[in-house]
Structures are given as structure tokens and as C-alpha cells.
Design a protein around this motif. Sequence first.
Motif, mmCIF file in Angstrom:
data_model
loop_
_atom_site.group_PDB
_atom_site.id
_atom_site.type_symbol
_atom_site.label_atom_id
_atom_site.label_comp_id
_atom_site.label_asym_id
_atom_site.label_seq_id
_atom_site.Cartn_x
_atom_site.Cartn_y
_atom_site.Cartn_z
ATOM 1 N N LEU A 246 -5.197 27.644 -12.876
ATOM 2 C CA LEU A 246 -5.541 26.332 -13.412
ATOM 3 C C LEU A 246 -5.946 25.388 -12.286
ATOM 4 O O LEU A 246 -5.451 25.493 -11.159
ATOM 5 N N GLY A 247 -6.841 24.482 -12.601
ATOM 6 C CA GLY A 247 -7.195 23.419 -11.678
ATOM 7 C C GLY A 247 -6.627 22.108 -12.156
ATOM 8 O O GLY A 247 -6.163 21.986 -13.293
ATOM 9 N N VAL A 248 -6.651 21.113 -11.304
ATOM 10 C CA VAL A 248 -6.154 19.789 -11.670
ATOM 11 C C VAL A 248 -7.003 19.230 -12.803
ATOM 12 O O VAL A 248 -8.228 19.273 -12.756
ATOM 13 N N SER A 249 -6.351 18.721 -13.829
ATOM 14 C CA SER A 249 -7.073 18.194 -14.990
ATOM 15 C C SER A 249 -7.477 16.742 -14.769
ATOM 16 O O SER A 249 -6.616 15.887 -14.530
ATOM 17 N N PRO A 250 -8.772 16.428 -14.869
ATOM 18 C CA PRO A 250 -9.189 15.027 -14.733
ATOM 19 C C PRO A 250 -8.808 14.181 -15.940
ATOM 20 O O PRO A 250 -8.842 12.945 -15.871
ATOM 21 N N ALA A 251 -8.462 14.845 -17.051
ATOM 22 C CA ALA A 251 -8.127 14.103 -18.274
ATOM 23 C C ALA A 251 -6.626 13.856 -18.433
ATOM 24 O O ALA A 251 -6.198 13.261 -19.420
ATOM 25 N N ALA A 252 -5.832 14.320 -17.471
ATOM 26 C CA ALA A 252 -4.383 14.177 -17.585
ATOM 27 C C ALA A 252 -3.972 12.711 -17.602
ATOM 28 O O ALA A 252 -4.506 11.885 -16.842
ATOM 29 N N VAL A 253 -3.039 12.381 -18.486
ATOM 30 C CA VAL A 253 -2.470 11.034 -18.573
ATOM 31 C C VAL A 253 -1.111 11.093 -17.888
ATOM 32 O O VAL A 253 -0.134 11.564 -18.468
ATOM 33 N N LEU A 254 -1.066 10.641 -16.647
ATOM 34 C CA LEU A 254 0.116 10.865 -15.830
ATOM 35 C C LEU A 254 0.912 9.590 -15.613
ATOM 36 O O LEU A 254 0.350 8.511 -15.410
ATOM 37 N N GLU A 255 2.223 9.750 -15.623
ATOM 38 C CA GLU A 255 3.130 8.645 -15.334
ATOM 39 C C GLU A 255 3.196 8.443 -13.822
ATOM 40 O O GLU A 255 3.320 9.409 -13.064
ATOM 41 N N PRO A 256 3.120 7.192 -13.345
ATOM 42 C CA PRO A 256 3.260 6.964 -11.896
ATOM 43 C C PRO A 256 4.623 7.446 -11.410
ATOM 44 O O PRO A 256 5.632 7.288 -12.099
ATOM 45 N N VAL A 257 4.641 8.040 -10.246
ATOM 46 C CA VAL A 257 5.898 8.542 -9.699
ATOM 47 C C VAL A 257 6.854 7.398 -9.391
ATOM 48 O O VAL A 257 8.065 7.512 -9.570
ATOM 49 N N PHE A 258 6.306 6.263 -8.938
ATOM 50 C CA PHE A 258 7.128 5.097 -8.612
ATOM 51 C C PHE A 258 6.663 3.906 -9.427
ATOM 52 O O PHE A 258 5.468 3.731 -9.665
ATOM 53 N N GLU A 259 7.610 3.079 -9.831
ATOM 54 C CA GLU A 259 7.267 1.846 -10.519
ATOM 55 C C GLU A 259 6.584 0.903 -9.540
ATOM 56 O O GLU A 259 6.972 0.809 -8.374
ATOM 57 N N PRO A 260 5.549 0.175 -9.990
ATOM 58 C CA PRO A 260 4.894 -0.770 -9.080
ATOM 59 C C PRO A 260 5.804 -1.919 -8.740
ATOM 60 O O PRO A 260 6.768 -2.220 -9.461
ATOM 61 N N ALA A 261 5.511 -2.581 -7.632
ATOM 62 C CA ALA A 261 6.297 -3.752 -7.236
ATOM 63 C C ALA A 261 6.148 -4.837 -8.282
ATOM 64 O O ALA A 261 5.121 -4.958 -8.945
ATOM 65 N N SER A 262 7.196 -5.636 -8.449
ATOM 66 C CA SER A 262 7.156 -6.701 -9.448
ATOM 67 C C SER A 262 6.163 -7.774 -9.047
ATOM 68 O O SER A 262 5.864 -7.970 -7.868
ATOM 69 N N GLU A 263 5.631 -8.486 -10.051
ATOM 70 C CA GLU A 263 4.648 -9.516 -9.781
ATOM 71 C C GLU A 263 5.269 -10.734 -9.118
ATOM 72 O O GLU A 263 4.567 -11.600 -8.614
ATOM 73 N N SER A 264 6.578 -10.833 -9.134
ATOM 74 C CA SER A 264 7.249 -11.991 -8.534
ATOM 75 C C SER A 264 7.250 -11.942 -7.024
ATOM 76 O O SER A 264 7.646 -12.884 -6.370
ATOM 77 N N GLY A 265 6.775 -10.812 -6.492
ATOM 78 C CA GLY A 265 6.756 -10.679 -5.052
ATOM 79 C C GLY A 265 8.007 -10.082 -4.485
ATOM 80 O O GLY A 265 8.163 -9.971 -3.274
ATOM 81 N N ALA A 266 8.932 -9.696 -5.336
ATOM 82 C CA ALA A 266 10.169 -9.070 -4.861
ATOM 83 C C ALA A 266 9.843 -7.740 -4.213
ATOM 84 O O ALA A 266 8.902 -7.061 -4.607
ATOM 85 N N PRO A 267 10.581 -7.331 -3.202
ATOM 86 C CA PRO A 267 10.297 -6.057 -2.548
ATOM 87 C C PRO A 267 10.516 -4.895 -3.491
ATOM 88 O O PRO A 267 11.309 -4.963 -4.425
ATOM 89 N N GLU A 268 9.791 -3.824 -3.245
ATOM 90 C CA GLU A 268 9.950 -2.633 -4.057
ATOM 91 C C GLU A 268 11.334 -2.036 -3.829
ATOM 92 O O GLU A 268 11.924 -2.189 -2.757
ATOM 93 N N PRO A 269 11.876 -1.357 -4.837
ATOM 94 C CA PRO A 269 13.164 -0.684 -4.642
ATOM 95 C C PRO A 269 13.069 0.321 -3.509
ATOM 96 O O PRO A 269 12.029 0.935 -3.296
ATOM 97 N N THR A 270 14.128 0.481 -2.791
ATOM 98 C CA THR A 270 14.144 1.409 -1.671
ATOM 99 C C THR A 270 15.090 2.544 -1.952
ATOM 100 O O THR A 270 15.852 2.533 -2.906
ATOM 101 N N ALA A 271 15.034 3.531 -1.074
ATOM 102 C CA ALA A 271 15.981 4.633 -1.183
ATOM 103 C C ALA A 271 17.387 4.115 -0.971
ATOM 104 O O ALA A 271 17.593 3.112 -0.282
ATOM 105 N N PRO A 272 18.376 4.778 -1.567
ATOM 106 C CA PRO A 272 19.759 4.381 -1.309
ATOM 107 C C PRO A 272 20.033 4.380 0.183
ATOM 108 O O PRO A 272 19.842 5.389 0.859
ATOM 109 N N ALA A 273 20.437 3.251 0.720
ATOM 110 C CA ALA A 273 20.605 3.122 2.154
ATOM 111 C C ALA A 273 22.024 3.421 2.567
ATOM 112 O O ALA A 273 22.962 3.257 1.809
ATOM 113 N N THR A 274 22.183 3.843 3.814
ATOM 114 C CA THR A 274 23.517 4.097 4.343
ATOM 115 C C THR A 274 24.052 2.792 4.915
ATOM 116 O O THR A 274 24.136 2.613 6.114
#
Length: 554
Positions: A246-274
Motif C-alpha cells: 500500500l502507498g500513502v493515501s492522499p484522501a485519508a482524513v487524519l487526526e492531528p497527532v498533537f492538539e494545536p496551541a490555544s488561540e489565547s497564546g498559552a504555551p503548548e502542553p509539554t511532555a511530563p517534566a521531571t
Amino acid sequence: MSSSAESTPRRRRRQELLNRSIAVARRLLTDGGLESVTMLAVSREIGIAGPGLYRYFPSRAGLLRATCRHVLDELVAHVRTAVARQPAGDRAAEVQALTNAMFAWCVAHPHEFDLLLGAGLRLVEEGAPVGGESGGTFYEVAALAFPPVVAQWADGAVRFDEPVPPQLAADLGARRDALLAVFPDAPRDVPLGLVAAVRVAWQRTFGLLCMTAYGHVTEPDGPVRRDYVTALLDDLNARNLALFGLGVSPAAVLEPVFEPASESGAPEPTAPATSGSRPADEAGTATPGATGRRARLRRELVAEALRSARRLLDEHGPDGVTMQAVAKDVGIAAPGLYRYFDGRPGLLHATHQDVVDELLAYVETARARQPGDDPSAQCHAVVDALFRWCIAHRNEYDLLMSGRLRISLPGEDTPGEPRHAPLMALDRVGAVFAPIALAWWRAGCRVIPDDEILPALGPHLRAAREAMRGIPGFPPDVPLGLLHAMNLCSARLWGLLTLTVYGHMGDIDAPAAAAHLDALVLDLVVDALDVFGQKLSADVVLVRDTPGSSDPVR
């Protein structure tokens, strides 16, 4: 004798309380992780006396198992919905949608992912994990890829004529039978090679998922390298699809892996930090160069505390490593231990580092026993030793893999000034393979051509090459294809190792487990060597002791 009508209200009330308990447990899990889900906390939230909850759940593990089932049902429904949105008959789109939806959900729900992955290891007193009868909790998600790839094979678009390794045939046959039971309309003569290919694709993707969800694919300051993960997942998707013609489908409707940053300008969520506590040497312990009786006594107590923490970790898992338990074990009052470790996170951090140091010593010793001019033997020995140590130390591996998620106290750090050094355990272990790959390259091994690497990966691979210049003897002209080949092998390695340690590849304590493990490791090594155009070495010296020290013997 009560009538059916009379018992219905009681049953309804019981079910309502069960549902409320699971809902509360789920919220506690999301907000505070696995440790926050206790019988007492749930009882308080739903308004009943603590002992009363035991009428509905036999133990905390029973509550967690019910929560695990609830979480798994949500994940499966999420993935099914994503697959159903694809164009009818577009098999590639279905596989891509499954992968992206699973990935996005797990990254957005790291504590839920942690529960699903670790159920078989952490809930042992309640029997087999959720989904254990058919191969582990994630089996229900992975199985959704079976119908489209079988349809591709049934149409003659791809063949699987190569025989599977005899040592894996029985296990693959059992997996095929389980899949055919779930999908009775599938052809009965599905070749084992197809099941093996599905397993390889799953291991690659799952390895990247584990590294991402547990925060191992990060920038130096902690945030997940989102563009890199997305590009690498796209590359893995393309390579996995190619296994099935199989090849990559150009018609695939894919969910983004990460949620986009909020419009309020808040930083994007980060990995759990130590975050939240300092390493032991910043929390009052003596530095290695310190002298004097007081410094010596401090070092001795820290060493004794770490030995106690390791024993508790081995016996009870990360949840069993508490300040109170260690203080009692070493014979001091619990508050006194805070002079040496900055709280439980500091203790776990030091324990984590001790675990990684021991594992590295073990695999490095295994590598040193091989011929110096035989990198293939070194690779085989390191992979084999890595599996054996981690399976013999399952709770230690649990802490190694999930450390960045568990060793944290959110909100207590100054932004940009984490009080813990990053727990990049996988980077440290993976670095053992760097000189092996470099030896192959200097000998003229196969290298992935630049035109076979997704353009989006180029900047990340160049940045990785630049960062690796700090390694002594690392040549600046290493091709990007060599680094990418290492990434691909690393994804499958961590995927298979994690699935095995957490019990998703079968019962590792079963009588036939040793032979099965040998077959899995050999299959992985052969595949990794093939990526570089190498063959198995006849001169490899494999470790066959009981892992417990850094001195393996023949």
C-alpha cells in the motif's frame, strides 16, 4: 425470595454507584496519575465510608481494572470512529487513520496510556490484565488493522510466501486464530507471514508511541519535539503500508497527532517534566569529592537508602518506593530522609539513575565480550542482554520507561529552571549502539538514501547529527540515512521490549517463555542487521547468566 421487580432498583443503584466510582477514578487518574487513584479518595468523592467501597470492588486493583476497561473502551471507540471516517474501500487510509487516532489519543491521555500499558504488571493480584486473553490491552486496537491488510492480500496485491521463523510459528498461529475469531468473514488461509508483518508494523509504531507518551522524544528543556514526532510517524506509516503493498493515501482524513496551541497564546502542553524536586546531590547529600566523617556517613546512608529503594522497587514497583518505607528500612525517622533526598520525587530520581547505570554496565559488559572487529556480534549481544536484564527487572524497567511521567510534582518549579536533570534513559541506553552503527558505516554498510527520507525529517536529523558531535570520535560527515536507520531500529526495539516486559506479547513466566523470548530477540536482531545490510555473526557470545550484576558470564 425477592422478585425480579423488587431487585431491579437495587441493581440499578449498584450500577449507578459503580459508574460513579469509575468516573471519579478516571478523573483522579487524569489529574494526578495512577498513584492518586485510591479507595479512600474515591470513597470520599462519592460520599460513602471507605470500607463500603469494598462491597463493589474487592481491592484497589479491582477498581483500577474496571477503570482500565473503561479507558480501553474509550480508546477503541475513538479509533473505530476515525477509521469509519475514511473513504469507503481505501485500505491505506484506514490503516493511517488507525495509527494517527491511537497515537493522538494516547499522547493526549498519558496517564490513561500508562494504566493501559502497565495493567498486566501492576494489577497482578487481580489475575490477567484487561484483554489478556487475546494478547494484552492494546490488542483490541491493533486488531482493527487486520481487515484492510487481509483484504489487500486476498486481492493478490501482496504476497507473503517467505516462511516465518519456526520458533515463532506457534505463537503467530495462535494470534491468527484469535484474529479470525474476531473477524469470522476473513479467509481462513491467511498466511502467518501477514500476521508477522502486522506485528512488525505494530512494534515500530508502538515504540515511537512509548517514547513520545513518556516524554523521551524531547528538546533539552522538556517540550515534546512535535514536528519531529509527526514526521517520524508519517515515515513509519509509509514504511508500514509498504509491507502490505500500500502507498500513502492522499484522501485519508487524519487526526492531528498533537492538539494545536490555544488561540489565547498559552504555551503548548509539554511532555511530563521531571520537576518538583532536586537530585540527591542537590538536596544535601555529599558530593563525590567531599571528605570527612560527616560526608562519609552521608554517602553511606544515601547508598543504603538507594539499596532499600531498589529492593522495594523490585518487590512492589514504583508505588512501593516511599519515603516512609525507605526510612523505616534504613532505621531513621521519615523526616530525616528529607535531608538526603528532596522528597519522594528526589528519591525516585536517584533510584532511576541507579537503575540506568546498572543496566548500562550490564549491556556494555556484554558488548565488551564480543570480538572488537565484529559489530554485528556486538549488536546481537547488546540487544539480547538488554532484553534479559529488563525482563529480569520488570519493575525497574517500568520506572526507566515511565520515569518522566512519574517523577514529577507539577507547578513547583520556576519556568525554565527544572530542579531535576532530564531523565533521558532511552538516549543513554541507545547511545551504546552508536559506535556499532559507525563501525558498519566505516566498513561501507547500506545507508538509506536521502531521497527515501521524508523531507520533513531532514532538519531534525541534521540537528541530531550536530548534537552528536560532542561524542568523542563522532565524525561530522555521517550521512543522515545512517541516523534514520538507527531511529527505525530503535523504534522497533523499544516497541517490542516494552510490549514484552509489560506482558503484551504473552506470559513471560510461562514454561516456554525462554524459547519464545530467544525467537523474538533473534527475529528483531535479524531485521535490524538487514536494515544495515549485515548478517548474523557466528562468533557472538550471548549472556546466559541470571541478570543481577554488571558482570555477565558465558
